[in-house]
Design a protein around this motif. Structure first.
Motif, PDB file in Angstrom:
ATOM      1  N   TYR A 118       0.809  -1.221   0.000  1.00 40.71           N
ATOM      2  CA  TYR A 118       0.000   0.000   0.000  1.00 40.71           C
ATOM      3  C   TYR A 118       0.844   1.273   0.000  1.00 40.71           C
ATOM      4  O   TYR A 118       0.673   2.150  -0.859  1.00 40.71           O
ATOM      5  CB  TYR A 118      -0.938  -0.030   1.212  1.00 40.71           C
ATOM      6  CG  TYR A 118      -1.631   1.277   1.495  1.00 40.71           C
ATOM      7  CD1 TYR A 118      -2.579   1.784   0.612  1.00 40.71           C
ATOM      8  CD2 TYR A 118      -1.340   2.001   2.647  1.00 40.71           C
ATOM      9  CE1 TYR A 118      -3.222   2.985   0.874  1.00 40.71           C
ATOM     10  CE2 TYR A 118      -1.978   3.196   2.917  1.00 40.71           C
ATOM     11  CZ  TYR A 118      -2.919   3.689   2.032  1.00 40.71           C
ATOM     12  OH  TYR A 118      -3.543   4.879   2.287  1.00 40.71           O
ATOM     13  N   THR A 119       1.759   1.394   0.968  1.00 42.56           N
ATOM     14  CA  THR A 119       2.542   2.628   1.057  1.00 42.56           C
ATOM     15  C   THR A 119       3.510   2.763  -0.106  1.00 42.56           C
ATOM     16  O   THR A 119       3.743   3.863  -0.598  1.00 42.56           O
ATOM     17  CB  THR A 119       3.301   2.686   2.403  1.00 42.56           C
ATOM     18  OG1 THR A 119       2.358   2.601   3.462  1.00 42.56           O
ATOM     19  CG2 THR A 119       4.077   3.988   2.532  1.00 42.56           C
ATOM     20  N   GLY A 124       4.695   6.199  -4.081  1.00 44.11           N
ATOM     21  CA  GLY A 124       5.269   6.158  -5.428  1.00 44.11           C
ATOM     22  C   GLY A 124       4.384   6.841  -6.446  1.00 44.11           C
ATOM     23  O   GLY A 124       4.855   7.653  -7.259  1.00 44.11           O
ATOM     24  N   PHE A 125       3.077   6.532  -6.414  1.00 39.14           N
ATOM     25  CA  PHE A 125       2.141   7.162  -7.335  1.00 39.14           C
ATOM     26  C   PHE A 125       2.088   8.675  -7.114  1.00 39.14           C
ATOM     27  O   PHE A 125       2.092   9.461  -8.063  1.00 39.14           O
ATOM     28  CB  PHE A 125       0.731   6.583  -7.169  1.00 39.14           C
ATOM     29  CG  PHE A 125       0.547   5.238  -7.818  1.00 39.14           C
ATOM     30  CD1 PHE A 125       1.067   4.970  -9.077  1.00 39.14           C
ATOM     31  CD2 PHE A 125      -0.166   4.234  -7.178  1.00 39.14           C
ATOM     32  CE1 PHE A 125       0.888   3.734  -9.685  1.00 39.14           C
ATOM     33  CE2 PHE A 125      -0.345   2.990  -7.771  1.00 39.14           C
ATOM     34  CZ  PHE A 125       0.183   2.733  -9.028  1.00 39.14           C
ATOM     35  N   PHE A 126       2.018   9.077  -5.829  1.00 44.08           N
ATOM     36  CA  PHE A 126       1.919  10.507  -5.519  1.00 44.08           C
ATOM     37  C   PHE A 126       3.151  11.246  -6.020  1.00 44.08           C
ATOM     38  O   PHE A 126       3.037  12.317  -6.639  1.00 44.08           O
ATOM     39  CB  PHE A 126       1.757  10.709  -4.014  1.00 44.08           C
ATOM     40  CG  PHE A 126       1.666  12.159  -3.605  1.00 44.08           C
ATOM     41  CD1 PHE A 126       0.497  12.876  -3.823  1.00 44.08           C
ATOM     42  CD2 PHE A 126       2.744  12.798  -3.004  1.00 44.08           C
ATOM     43  CE1 PHE A 126       0.409  14.224  -3.455  1.00 44.08           C
ATOM     44  CE2 PHE A 126       2.654  14.128  -2.635  1.00 44.08           C
ATOM     45  CZ  PHE A 126       1.479  14.848  -2.856  1.00 44.08           C
ATOM     46  N   ASP A 127       4.328  10.709  -5.761  1.00 50.18           N
ATOM     47  CA  ASP A 127       5.561  11.367  -6.184  1.00 50.18           C
ATOM     48  C   ASP A 127       5.636  11.433  -7.708  1.00 50.18           C
ATOM     49  O   ASP A 127       6.078  12.432  -8.286  1.00 50.18           O
ATOM     50  CB  ASP A 127       6.780  10.623  -5.632  1.00 50.18           C
ATOM     51  CG  ASP A 127       8.040  11.469  -5.674  1.00 50.18           C
ATOM     52  OD1 ASP A 127       8.192  12.349  -4.817  1.00 50.18           O
ATOM     53  OD2 ASP A 127       8.861  11.247  -6.582  1.00 50.18           O
ATOM     54  N   THR A 128       5.188  10.358  -8.358  1.00 52.90           N
ATOM     55  CA  THR A 128       5.187  10.328  -9.819  1.00 52.90           C
ATOM     56  C   THR A 128       4.226  11.364 -10.380  1.00 52.90           C
ATOM     57  O   THR A 128       4.562  12.121 -11.304  1.00 52.90           O
ATOM     58  CB  THR A 128       4.796   8.933 -10.329  1.00 52.90           C
ATOM     59  OG1 THR A 128       5.738   7.968  -9.834  1.00 52.90           O
ATOM     60  CG2 THR A 128       4.798   8.887 -11.856  1.00 52.90           C
ATOM     61  N   ALA A 156      -3.697   8.767  -5.857  1.00 52.75           N
ATOM     62  CA  ALA A 156      -2.678   7.831  -5.381  1.00 52.75           C
ATOM     63  C   ALA A 156      -3.228   6.954  -4.268  1.00 52.75           C
ATOM     64  O   ALA A 156      -3.005   5.737  -4.234  1.00 52.75           O
ATOM     65  CB  ALA A 156      -1.448   8.590  -4.899  1.00 52.75           C
ATOM     66  N   GLY A 157      -3.976   7.551  -3.346  1.00 47.39           N
ATOM     67  CA  GLY A 157      -4.548   6.799  -2.232  1.00 47.39           C
ATOM     68  C   GLY A 157      -5.554   5.762  -2.681  1.00 47.39           C
ATOM     69  O   GLY A 157      -5.549   4.625  -2.199  1.00 47.39           O
ATOM     70  N   ALA A 218      -8.510   5.734   2.337  1.00 53.57           N
ATOM     71  CA  ALA A 218      -7.181   6.015   1.790  1.00 53.57           C
ATOM     72  C   ALA A 218      -7.159   7.345   1.046  1.00 53.57           C
ATOM     73  O   ALA A 218      -6.196   8.115   1.144  1.00 53.57           O
ATOM     74  CB  ALA A 218      -6.754   4.886   0.854  1.00 53.57           C
ATOM     75  N   MET A 219      -8.227   7.615   0.300  1.00 50.97           N
ATOM     76  CA  MET A 219      -8.300   8.881  -0.427  1.00 50.97           C
ATOM     77  C   MET A 219      -8.380  10.055   0.547  1.00 50.97           C
ATOM     78  O   MET A 219      -7.704  11.073   0.365  1.00 50.97           O
ATOM     79  CB  MET A 219      -9.512   8.869  -1.358  1.00 50.97           C
ATOM     80  CG  MET A 219      -9.399   7.858  -2.496  1.00 50.97           C
ATOM     81  SD  MET A 219     -10.879   7.762  -3.520  1.00 50.97           S
ATOM     82  CE  MET A 219     -10.778   9.326  -4.395  1.00 50.97           C
ATOM     83  N   ALA A 220      -9.189   9.896   1.611  1.00 50.76           N
ATOM     84  CA  ALA A 220      -9.304  10.952   2.617  1.00 50.76           C
ATOM     85  C   ALA A 220      -7.986  11.134   3.360  1.00 50.76           C
ATOM     86  O   ALA A 220      -7.549  12.262   3.621  1.00 50.76           O
ATOM     87  CB  ALA A 220     -10.418  10.611   3.603  1.00 50.76           C
ATOM     88  N   LEU A 221      -7.337  10.019   3.710  1.00 53.80           N
ATOM     89  CA  LEU A 221      -6.071  10.080   4.434  1.00 53.80           C
ATOM     90  C   LEU A 221      -4.986  10.722   3.580  1.00 53.80           C
ATOM     91  O   LEU A 221      -4.225  11.570   4.051  1.00 53.80           O
ATOM     92  CB  LEU A 221      -5.650   8.676   4.868  1.00 53.80           C
ATOM     93  CG  LEU A 221      -4.423   8.578   5.791  1.00 53.80           C
ATOM     94  CD1 LEU A 221      -4.589   7.428   6.769  1.00 53.80           C
ATOM     95  CD2 LEU A 221      -3.146   8.374   4.975  1.00 53.80           C
ATOM     96  N   ASN A 222      -4.927  10.328   2.319  1.00 55.58           N
ATOM     97  CA  ASN A 222      -3.902  10.887   1.443  1.00 55.58           C
ATOM     98  C   ASN A 222      -4.163  12.353   1.147  1.00 55.58           C
ATOM     99  O   ASN A 222      -3.229  13.139   1.011  1.00 55.58           O
ATOM    100  CB  ASN A 222      -3.830  10.085   0.152  1.00 55.58           C
ATOM    101  CG  ASN A 222      -2.981   8.841   0.289  1.00 55.58           C
ATOM    102  OD1 ASN A 222      -1.796   8.859   0.033  1.00 55.58           O
ATOM    103  ND2 ASN A 222      -3.581   7.751   0.715  1.00 55.58           N
TER     104      ASN A 222
END
Length: 320
Positions: A118-119, A124-128, A156-157, A218-222
């Motif tokens: 997950y992390t 990785g997705f967020f940074d990309t 990403a989340g 996950a979307m809310a957390l991210n």
């Protein structure tokens, strides 16, 4: 005699210089090769995923007991409006009284697998995504705004949550197993044992139980964690003269609060859905995310969704 000694000393120094020079040359070549490898297109794309996964696993190892306590608080008093209020101290005492201190680390293997999947994916997705947004903004002579950061965090989340749901489910099952009567406990040996047992007894599709609140959580957390961390870090860089480490820790504290606030209700529902099992009548306590929200609100009160906020924040902030 003196001349002979001087000649020997000079020769020794010369040989030492040659050896040191050769060693430095080899070391320099090694560093150059390592730098070239790290800067290859493949590694530049992979490093955010690798760094994200490793940092998540280290954070999980540190805060796993906090996560265990958080889950037990969320499951305490299920279906009841009153009764004693579970606290971090009371839950910790209960766990220690019924077993050993290492019981606080129940489900660690599942937690590590979850972070590895997950992390690794979400960071990785967020940074990309942020890299692509930054390049596009730079080409237009602009800067990346909060809305774009938020969109990157949400996307990403959501993607990472779908990939990591089986490990998340195994973690909840392992942590809640101790709450069942002795005759009903599964006593999972590891995350692999938990995943295989669930798949065999409930079907492979059951590994994605609670996927909807997991994705929303996950979307809310991210959104709270990554977007607010990135925004807070950017603001602190322009408005303060603090050191980079101080800025990072301060931004983490801010991001941890907003991540906890936005995601805790969904984390609560996710825990309830993933823990549930069929009763004597063959039915599940909750049929969906909406049904769980509705029943908990009616039976336990709206504020139950935010029970254990402090514990959850302590769990989230180190990850930020």
């Amino acid at each position: 005699m003196s001349g002979t000694v001087k000649q020997a000393a000079e020769a020794a120094r010369s040989r030492t210089s040659e050896v040191m020079g050769s060693a430095k040359g080899v070391q320099g070549d090694t560093v150059a090769v390592a730098n070239d490898f790290l800067h290859t297109p493949y590694m530049r794309a992979a490093l955010p995923f690798i760094n994200g996964g490793l940092s998540g696993m280290v954070a999980t190892t540190v805060i796993q007991p906090v996560d265990m306590i958080k889950v037990r608080i969320q499951l305490a008093g299920e279906g009841k409006a009153g009764g004693p209020k579970a606290t971090p101290i009371s839950v910790t005492r209960e766990i220690l009284a019924s077993g050993k201190a290492r019981d606080l680390y129940t489900g660690l293997s599942a937690g590590l697998l979850r972070q590895a999947v997950y992390t690794t994916a979400r960071i990785g997705f967020f940074d990309t995504f942020m890299g692509q947004l930054a390049a596009r903004a730079k080409a237009k002579g602009q800067t990346v705004g909060f809305g774009e950061r938020a969109t990157a965090g949400l996307t990403a989340g959501g993607l990472a949550a779908m990939i990591g749901n089986p490990a998340d489910l195994a973690l909840i099952r392992m942590q809640s197993d101790g709450l069942k009567p002795l005759a009903e406990r599964k006593n999972y040996k590891s995350v692999i044992d938990a995943l295989s047992s669930i798949a065999k007894s409930e079907g492979v599709g059951a590994l994605w139980a609670g996927a909807a609140p997991t994705v929303v959580r996950a979307m809310a957390l991210n959104f709270g964690q990554l977007a607010f961390f990135s925004e807070a870090k950017a603001q602190l860089k322009t408005r303060t003269n603090w050191t980079s480490n101080t800025q990072t820790l301060s931004a983490s504290a801010v991001a941890g609060f907003f991540a906890s606030f936005f995601s805790l209700p969904f984390d609560f529902v996710k825990t309830r859905l993933q823990k549930q099992s069929k009763g004597p009548d063959g039915k599940l306590p909750y049929s969906s995310m909406a049904d769980c929200f509705s029943k908990v609100a009616k039976q336990e009160g709206i504020l139950r969704f935010y029970r254990g906020f402090g514990t959850y924040y302590v769990r989230i902030a180190p990850h930020a």
